[in-house]
Design an enzyme around this catalytic site. Structure first.
Site, short mmCIF file in Angstrom:
data_model
loop_
_atom_site.label_atom_id
_atom_site.label_comp_id
_atom_site.label_asym_id
_atom_site.label_seq_id
_atom_site.Cartn_x
_atom_site.Cartn_y
_atom_site.Cartn_z
N GLU A 176 19.65 -12.17 14.19
CA GLU A 176 18.39 -12.82 14.21
C GLU A 176 18.50 -14.22 14.42
O GLU A 176 18.86 -15.23 13.52
CB GLU A 176 17.69 -12.57 12.45
CG GLU A 176 17.42 -11.29 12.31
CD GLU A 176 16.19 -10.76 13.08
OE1 GLU A 176 15.37 -11.59 13.57
OE2 GLU A 176 15.93 -9.76 12.84
N CYS A 212 12.74 -20.15 12.14
CA CYS A 212 12.95 -19.47 13.52
C CYS A 212 11.91 -19.21 14.26
O CYS A 212 11.47 -19.14 15.29
CB CYS A 212 13.73 -18.35 13.07
SG CYS A 212 13.29 -16.95 12.18
#
Length: 367
Positions: free
Chosen positions: A134, A168
C-alpha cells in the site's frame, strides 16, 4: 476456516474443490500517519484467516505500537490465547529489511512510500515471498461544469487539508472545468482561511513543503493562498493552493506528503480523464458530475485507472467494507473489505477420487 467452492468434476466418481488455509506468519509494517488503523485492518483479517502477526510500526510512533499491542495481548490472554499471537517489534529500516528477507514471514504487508515499497518488494520477491503493498497516491478530483459546487468545496477542502495532507488518499490535484475554475478556487480559498488543521509530522516534511512550493513557482505556478511556514512551535505550515501549472509539470507529477493542492484547468472529458491517469500512482480518484453517462464512462475501461474510483465524494475517507488499495506505483495490494482476505491465505485445488476407476482429465486414454 473459510470454505472454498465445490466445483463440478469432469471425471465420474470424483470431487473437485478448493481449500483455503492460513499462510502462517503475517508481517505488518505500517506508517506514521495511521499508526493504529492500518495495523488494525491487517491484523483483524490475518487473525480471521488463522494467521499470527508480527507488527513493526513507524519508528516515530513507538508508544502507540506498544500501547496497542498490550491491549491486544490482554484481550487474547483473557480468552486463553497467547498474547504472542500478535507480536510487535520496534526499529527502523534495519528491522524492516530483516522482515522482508526472512523466509519465515509468509506474507509481508507494507504501507509507506513508493520508493521504500519498491525496495521492500524486491527483497521479498527475491525469496519468492508474498507481499501486499500500500504505497503512494497522487490523487485527483475532477469537477465538471454540471457539478454541485456545494458538494465540491467541502470535499476538496477535507481531502486536501485533512491530516495536513498526510494521507495516501489526500487530494493533490484538483482538475476543474474552465467554466467553474475561478468560482471553485475562490470558494476553496475562502474555506481554507477558516479551516482548523494540524501539524506536519517532522521538520523534514516542512523542508519538503518549502521545496515543493519553490519548485511550483519555478515551473510557472501561482500561489493563491498559503505557501509559508507558520511561526509557532511545532511543524505547522499554511495549507496551500497553487494554480497555473501545466498538467504534466514535474512538481504536479510528484507526490509530496504535505497540504499543497495543484489546481488545473481543463476543457473536455477525455482530456480530464487522461490527466487523472497520467501520473505513476493509481490509488484514489473522484469526479463531480450529474451526468450518469459520464459516471459510467468514468467507472469503465476508459475511465479512471485507480483502485478507488469515486463519484461526488472526496478521494479520502474510504469505507472499510470495500477493498482498499491501488494500481501501478501504488503497489497493487488490497486490504480491508471485499475479498481482500484471500491475500492472507493460501489456496489449494483438491481432487478426490471416491470411485474404483482411474479416468484421466480431458478424456485422455492411457493404456
Amino acid at each position: 476456516m473459510i470454505g472454498g467452492p465445490i466445483l463440478p468434476s469432469e471425471r465420474p466418481g470424483h470431487a473437485l474443490l478448493e481449500q483455503w488455509n492460513p499462510v502462517g506468519l503475517v508481517g505488518i509494517i505500517t506508517a506514521f500517519n495511521f499508526p493504529v488503523a492500518v495495523y488494525g485492518w491487517n491484523n483483524a483479517l490475518a487473525l480471521i484467516c488463522g494467521n499470527v502477526c508480527l507488527w513493526k510500526g513507524a519508528p516515530s510512533t513507538p508508544l502507540t505500537s506498544v500501547a496497542v499491542t498490550k491491549i491486544v495481548a490482554e484481550v487474547l490472554e483473557n480468552n486463553k490465547l497467547p498474547g504472542a499471537i500478535c507480536s510487535m517489534t520496534c526499529g527502523g529500516a534495519d528491522v524492516g529489511t530483516a522482515m522482508a528477507k526472512d523466509e519465515r514471514v509468509n506474507l509481508l504487508s507494507f504501507t509507506g512510500s513508493t520508493n521504500v515499497g519498491k525496495m521492500v518488494s524486491m527483497m521479498v520477491q527475491e525469496r519468492f515471498g508474498r507481499q501486499l503493498l500500500e504505497l503512494g497516491g497522487n490523487n485527483a478530483i475532477i469537477v465538471f461544469e454540471d457539478a454541485d459546487l456545494s458538494l465540491v468545496v467541502p470535499s476538496a477542502v477535507f481531502a486536501a487539508v485533512g491530516t495536513a495532507g498526510q494521507r495516501c488518499t489526500t487530494t493533490r490535484r484538483l482538475i476543474l472545468h474552465e467554466s467553474v475554475h475561478d468560482t471553485v478556487v475562490e470558494r476553496i480559498t475562502k474555506a481554507y482561511a477558516s479551516t482548523l488543521y494540524g501539524p506536519l509530522h517532522t521538520k523534514q516534511a516542512v523542508e519538503q513543503y518549502l521545496t515543493a512550493v519553490a519548485k511550483a513557482k519555478e515551473q510557472g505556478g501561482t500561489v493563491v493562498c498559503g505557501g509559508k511556514v507558520i511561526d509557532r512551535p511545532g511543524n505547522y505550515v499554511e495549507p496551500t493552493i497553487i494554480t497555473g501549472l501545466a498538467h504534466d509539470a514535474p512538481i504536479v507529477h510528484t507526490e509530496t506528503f504535505v497540504p499543497i493542492l495543484y489546481v488545473l484547468k481543463f476543457k473536455g472529458e477525455e482530456e480530464a480523464f487522461a490527466w487523472n491517469n497520467e501520473v505513476k500512482q493509481g490509488l484514489s480518484s473522484s469526479i463531480f458530475t450529474k451526468d450518469m453517462g459520464r459516471v459510467f464512462r468514468w467507472l469503465g475501461p476508459k475511465g479512471s485507472d485507480c483502485g478507488i474510483v469515486n463519484v461526488n465524494i472526496p478521494t479520502s475517507g474510504a469505507e472499510i467494507g470495500g477493498a482498499f488499495g491501488g494500481e501501478k506505483h501504488t503497489g497493487g495490494g488490497r486490504e480491508s473489505g471485499s475479498d481482500s482476505w484471500k491475500q492472507y491465505m493460501r489456496r489449494s485445488t483438491c481432487t478426490i477420487n471416491y470411485s474404483k476407476e482411474l479416468p484421466l482429465a480431458q478424456g485422455i486414454k492411457f493404456e
